[in-house]
Design a protein around this motif. Structure first.
Motif, short mmCIF file in Angstrom:
data_model
loop_
_atom_site.label_atom_id
_atom_site.label_comp_id
_atom_site.label_asym_id
_atom_site.label_seq_id
_atom_site.Cartn_x
_atom_site.Cartn_y
_atom_site.Cartn_z
N ARG A 37 -2.84 -6.28 7.76
CA ARG A 37 -2.01 -5.21 7.20
C ARG A 37 -1.07 -4.72 8.29
O ARG A 37 -1.51 -4.45 9.41
CB ARG A 37 -2.89 -4.07 6.69
CG ARG A 37 -2.08 -2.85 6.25
CD ARG A 37 -2.92 -1.82 5.53
NE ARG A 37 -2.60 -0.49 6.00
CZ ARG A 37 -3.06 0.64 5.46
NH1 ARG A 37 -3.88 0.58 4.42
NH2 ARG A 37 -2.74 1.81 5.97
N GLU A 49 3.34 2.87 7.96
CA GLU A 49 2.22 3.81 7.89
C GLU A 49 1.37 3.69 9.15
O GLU A 49 0.85 4.69 9.65
CB GLU A 49 1.35 3.53 6.66
CG GLU A 49 0.03 4.32 6.68
CD GLU A 49 -0.70 4.37 5.35
OE1 GLU A 49 -0.14 3.94 4.32
OE2 GLU A 49 -1.85 4.86 5.35
N HIS A 103 1.99 5.38 -0.52
CA HIS A 103 1.88 6.84 -0.56
C HIS A 103 3.23 7.36 -1.03
O HIS A 103 4.24 6.66 -0.98
CB HIS A 103 1.64 7.42 0.84
CG HIS A 103 0.33 7.08 1.46
ND1 HIS A 103 -0.60 8.03 1.80
CD2 HIS A 103 -0.21 5.90 1.83
CE1 HIS A 103 -1.65 7.46 2.36
NE2 HIS A 103 -1.44 6.14 2.39
N SER A 151 -2.69 4.67 -2.65
CA SER A 151 -3.64 5.38 -1.79
C SER A 151 -4.42 6.40 -2.59
O SER A 151 -3.86 7.15 -3.39
CB SER A 151 -2.88 6.12 -0.68
OG SER A 151 -3.77 6.94 0.03
N HIS A 154 0.87 -1.19 0.00
CA HIS A 154 0.00 0.00 0.00
C HIS A 154 0.90 1.23 0.00
O HIS A 154 1.77 1.38 0.87
CB HIS A 154 -0.91 -0.05 1.24
CG HIS A 154 -1.68 1.21 1.48
ND1 HIS A 154 -2.95 1.43 0.99
CD2 HIS A 154 -1.36 2.32 2.18
CE1 HIS A 154 -3.38 2.61 1.37
NE2 HIS A 154 -2.43 3.19 2.10
ZN ZN Z 1 -2.67 4.79 3.36
#
Ligand code: ZN
Ligand code: KMH
Length: 302
Positions: A252, A256, A48, A82, A46
């Motif tokens: 997950r 982050e 960013h 994201s 995931h």
């Molecule tokens: Zn995120």
């Protein structure tokens, strides 16, 4: 039980460089930690972006493109971009990189909410960059805007028009009903991959009973048509992952969501958290899914 999907959220837009020297912020750091996390067992990354100059969360497609090719070339992992960005970003900015990159997977936040980070600011004594303190302290008057119109736009432009499937981020029980609403409108098809999020100040708290409740309501709303994954913020990360794995869900981890690997100890990398959660889930009898298995389970375009 099905194989377990391990997602690793590499850097996010919540933690700041002053909180941990191990938080990847430059593109080569994000790429290297992503490759290592995939090698450690993460099927999904995931993603960013950050401004490499100062580590500030960034929506600039150029900042994403500085690490995406390496992750595409050097891993098989599902790349999940994201669309939440950060609560200070406008939706047009949040969507710029995902619309350009047309990923097979993207996050989709299922409701407007508070997303307060300012308690984190109180713990920091030395700041590495000028932007961090106002960013964190200002979060007590921010709205993380994800209106039904915003959600419909993302489902249409990224989902229907570009073939992305979603990690539906549900921070409270009401967000499950919002997803049901869009399923009923025909904007999204099963299987739904729902991320239950615990411990964000503004969402449902990290009490273990809340996981039972989220699952009970999701079972009622989506029956066999969904799979759930769990992320919990900070020190709740691993206990909630263990409970999710025991209940047949997915997990997950990543910097982050939590900067630590144990009480009071910073994780030295994303891969360290992946390796830890992998051991936990394997000890519970679950087998991590490979990226191709993840694609088949989630119906991704590949
Ligand atoms: Zn995120
Ligand atoms: N930061 C997490 C609590 C997104 O990127 O769209 C949720 C998240 C949102 O990952």
């Amino acid at each position: 039980m099905s194989k377990i999907l391990i997602t690793c959220a590499l850097t996010g837009s919540i933690h700041t460089p002053s909180m941990s020297p191990y938080l990847p912020v430059r593109p080569e750091e994000i790429a290297a930690q992503g490759v290592a996390a995939a090698e450690a067992g993460a099927a999904i990354l995931h993603l960013h972006a950050r401004d490499p100059e100062n580590g500030r969360p960034s929506a600039d497609p150029a900042h994403f493109m500085a690490f995406l090719p390496t992750l595409r070339d050097e891993t098989e992992a599902v790349l999940n971009l994201s669309t939440g960005g950060s609560a200070v970003m406008a939706l047009d900015d949040r969507l710029a990189a995902p619309l350009q990159a047309a990923p097979e997977m993207a996050s989709l936040n299922m409701g407007t909410m508070n997303f307060a980070l300012y308690p984190m600011a109180a713990k920091i004594t030395e700041w590495r960059h000028d932007w961090e303190k106002p960013f964190l302290e200002g979060s007590d008057d921010l709205v993380f805007k994800n209106t039904p119109r915003d959600i419909a736009r993302i489902l249409t432009e990224l989902g229907q028009e570009r073939g992305a499937r979603f990690e539906f981020e549900c921070y409270d029980v009401g967000h499950l009903y919002m997803l049901r609403h869009f399923a009923d409108r025909g904007l999204v098809e099963p299987p739904y991959f729902i991320q239950f999020v615990f411990g964000v100040l503004g969402g449902i708290g990290a009490d273990p009973e809340n996981l039972d409740h989220m699952k009970r309501i999701a079972d009622r709303l989506f029956g066999e048509d969904y799979a759930f994954s769990v992320l919990a913020a900070g020190r709740h990360q691993m206990p909630f992952a263990a409970k999710a794995a025991a209940l047949g869900g997915h997990v997950r981890v990543g910097l982050e969501d939590s900067l630590t690997i144990g009480p009071g100890e910073l994780a030295r990398s994303n891969a360290e958290q992946v390796a830890k959660v992998r051991k936990i889930v394997e000890d519970l009898g679950r087998t991590p899914a490979t990226p191709p298995e993840a694609r088949a389970m989630l119906g991704l375009k590949g």
